[in-house]
Write a protein that holds these residues in place. Structure first.
Motif: not given
Length: 280
Positions: A36-41
């Motif tokens: 999930d690109p929104g969660k990945c840091n």
């Protein structure tokens, strides 16, 4: 931003069973082999544990590591210290560290990791400790922990004459459009630690998985076809029977060979260091 190439993931094999990326992700960004690109840091821990090099990110880790070996002093650091370094050191594991220490002493700057990304800090501490144990046993210099002063960034200041103003303005607009186009086409780099380590060579030690082949092996060759890292090969030296050979440096310990062997002739164990840790 990171992606998982399912064509390389163990998921594509009937006997493949791996959730290492999901288990290690501190952000809970990996679910059913999708990031999930929104969660990945973008910490890179998933790359560090992936046994097949199936995960790609914006950092060209192989180029960064190869560049490191050319420096006067080998010092691993992130982009907060040096713009030419990876954005985060989370992609490192004990076998990469071991490989970097084979020719020259190695130092690493973790001084900012604990405050920036605690999970990465804990991971790197664990991997460094495992490597230090082996280096001590081999009588070689340990990995040094250092703090590097960030490289000063000097903004370029140019005076533009009036007659060149419109030309500069036009050029700036053109550059801006080009940068926007490049930003929309982010390039991702896959990094397979096992292949990188194998290419550098060396004599594998106790940090690497232990593969044993019993006499029940019928040399069918199935394991050599399935191995994601091409660590297994079937050879027949002149005057000798056909035999299965293992490139320990290339082996990631995924266990697919053992799970798929019809003769149950292959045993894949964790590294000796891991086994000792479990006993402790």
């Amino acid at each position: 931003m990171r992606t998982i190439d399912l064509n390389r993931c163990l998921l594509r094999y009937a006997q493949g069973n791996c959730d290492a990326c999901e288990a290690i992700c501190p952000q809970g960004a990996v679910h059913q082999h999708v990031i999930d690109p929104g969660k990945c840091n973008d910490c890179g821990l998933c790359q560090a544990v992936c046994p097949t090099g199936a995960i790609a990110g914006r950092d060209d880790c192989a180029r960064a590591l190869d560049h490191l070996s050319q420096l006067t002093r080998q010092v691993l650091m992130c982009s907060r210290v040096d713009d030419d370094s990876p954005s985060c050191l989370g992609f490192l594991n004990r076998r990469i560290l071991w490989s970097l220490t084979r020719e020259r002493e190695l130092a690493i700057d973790l001084s900012r990791c604990k405050a920036c990304r605690p999970a990465v800090f804990r991971w790197l501490e664990q991997e460094i400790d495992a490597c230090q144990q082996v280096l001590q046993e081999e009588g070689r210099p340990p990995i040094r922990l250092v703090r590097v002063k960030p490289r000063a960034k000097t903004p370029a200041v140019q005076s533009v004459e009036r007659r060149h103003f419109f030309r500069s303005l036009f050029q700036s607009a053109t550059d801006g459009l080009q940068s926007l186009a490049e930003a929309q086409q982010t390039r991702l780099y896959a990094f397979d630690p096992s292949l990188w380590i194998a290419a550098r060579g060396g004599t594998p030690g106790t940090l690497f998985p232990q593969i044993t082949v019993s006499s029940s092996c019928n040399t069918c060759g199935l394991c050599t076809v399935l191995c994601p890292e091409r660590a297994l090969s079937m050879r027949q030296p002149e005057g000798m029977p056909k035999k299965l050979y293992v490139s320990v440096l290339a082996c990631s310990g995924c266990g697919l060979c053992a799970a798929s062997c019809p003769a149950k002739a292959i045993v894949c164990k964790k590294s000796a260091v891991d086994e000792q840790s479990n006993l402790d």
